[in-house]
Scaffold this active site. Structure first.
Site, PDB file in Angstrom:
ATOM      1  CG  HIS A   7      -1.983  -1.055   1.176  1.00  0.00           C
ATOM      2  ND1 HIS A   7      -2.787  -1.276   0.078  1.00  0.00           N
ATOM      3  CD2 HIS A   7      -2.355  -1.984   2.101  1.00  0.00           C
ATOM      4  CE1 HIS A   7      -3.608  -2.290   0.328  1.00  0.00           C
ATOM      5  NE2 HIS A   7      -3.355  -2.732   1.551  1.00  0.00           N
ATOM      6  CG  ASP A  11      -3.161  -8.451   0.852  1.00  0.00           C
ATOM      7  OD1 ASP A  11      -2.393  -8.729   1.788  1.00  0.00           O
ATOM      8  OD2 ASP A  11      -4.199  -7.774   1.004  1.00  0.00           O
ATOM      9  CG  HIS A  43      -6.705  -5.305   1.655  1.00  0.00           C
ATOM     10  ND1 HIS A  43      -6.172  -6.209   2.563  1.00  0.00           N
ATOM     11  CD2 HIS A  43      -7.849  -4.846   2.199  1.00  0.00           C
ATOM     12  CE1 HIS A  43      -6.976  -6.283   3.615  1.00  0.00           C
ATOM     13  NE2 HIS A  43      -7.998  -5.469   3.423  1.00  0.00           N
ATOM     14  CG  ASP A  68      -5.279 -10.212   3.409  1.00  0.00           C
ATOM     15  OD1 ASP A  68      -5.024 -10.801   2.344  1.00  0.00           O
ATOM     16  OD2 ASP A  68      -4.945  -9.028   3.628  1.00  0.00           O
TER      17      ASP A  68
END
Length: 301
Positions: A121, A158, A160, A246
């Protein structure tokens, strides 16, 4: 006997975003205990070195590096979910150094994992989503600057979207970024749509594959196979796998529904990759060590 090289340092544990943060403080210790308790994998642990400011500046702006150092000294958060202090900053330098080592070892043909990495990120001038610096972007650019590689592929699984990685390489014709993640209309960071494909010289080099909440193993693996097919067409000098776990069904920050066994099937899909660097990334459930072991049991077969 399966063989594995691991990059790690106890200095990684300094990367602590506070008691209220969902990042587990026990996952690495529990993972190493599971490794000790099994006999099928022969493993070696390599101490991660500390990266330098010069390394960081390969992917981040001087202004951002200065901002991080000032924020660390004054204990000021970079983002509402990304606090930073001197300890966290120190830990981040070792994580970056570990990822650089991991990529170098992958180039030598080793099956290698950096036990903590994939801070996807963080963009060139911003930290967010628990990520201070983008370790794999730095490592790719370092190997390029040293003439060890020209091209690279990042496969990010991931839950995200890897928005920071996307931003750093969005115009780069030599780095293919593939992110397979939950529909950004339903998940942080709210970007990573399939129409975001790169710009200028990098058009077509950014691939987002999005999945609706509730996606289970069958549909997930179909999406992963699509991403892998695209990656293999690219024939990059090195591939970096950001292994966020995740996507597991009990993870508190995601809404996909993979099982523990799904990660073994994921690992099986990467076992024939050459020059693959694996980074153990995001994950917020109590099952993280089991998910890592499941992946390795598929990857090392």
């Amino acid at each position: 006997m399966k063989e594995l090289d691991l990059v790690y340092s106890d200095n990684y544990l300094k990367y602590d975003l506070g008691a209220d943060n969902p990042i587990s403080r026990t996952k690495t210790g529990e993972f190493f205990q599971k490794l000790k308790n099994q006999s099928e994998i022969k493993y070696r642990i390599h101490e991660a070195p500390k990266a330098t400011d010069q390394d960081i500046l390969l992917a981040h702006t001087p202004g951002y590096l200065s901002e991080v150092k000032w924020s660390a000294r004054n204990r000021i958060e970079l983002d509402p979910d990304t606090p930073v202090d001197e300890n966290t900053l120190e830990g981040s330098y070792y994580i970056i150094g570990g990822t650089i080592s991991c990529l170098n070892m992958a180039l030598d043909g080793k099956k290698v994992v950096n036990v903590i990495g994939g801070m996807h990120h963080s963009g060139s001038s911003k930290g967010a989503g628990f990520c201070v610096f983008n370790d794999h972007a730095i490592a790719i650019k370092k190997l390029q600057s040293e003439g060890k590689i020209k091209s690279a592929t990042v496969i990010d699984v991931d839950v995200h979207a890897g928005n920071g990685t996307q931003e750093i390489f969005y115009r780069d014709p030599n780095v293919l970024t593939i992110s397979i993640h939950q529909d950004p209309r339903t998940q942080y960071p709210g970007t990573g749509f399939e129409w975001e494909t790169g710009s200028e010289a990098g058009v077509g080099m950014n691939v987002n594959i999005t999945l609706p909440p509730g996606t289970t193993e069958e549909k997930y693996l179909e999406a992963l196979d699509k991403g892998i097919t695209r990656a293999k067409k690219q024939s990059s000098d090195i591939t970096v796998l950001v292994l966020g776990v995740d996507t597991y069904k009990e993870d508190g920050l995601g809404n996909l529904r993979l099982e523990v066994e799904s990660f073994k099937k994921m690992g099986e899909r990467f076992k024939d990759f050459k020059n693959l660097a694996v980074l153990f990334g995001g994950g917020y459930s109590r099952k993280i060590p089991d998910l890592w072991m499941s992946f390795l049991n598929g990857y090392l077969e």
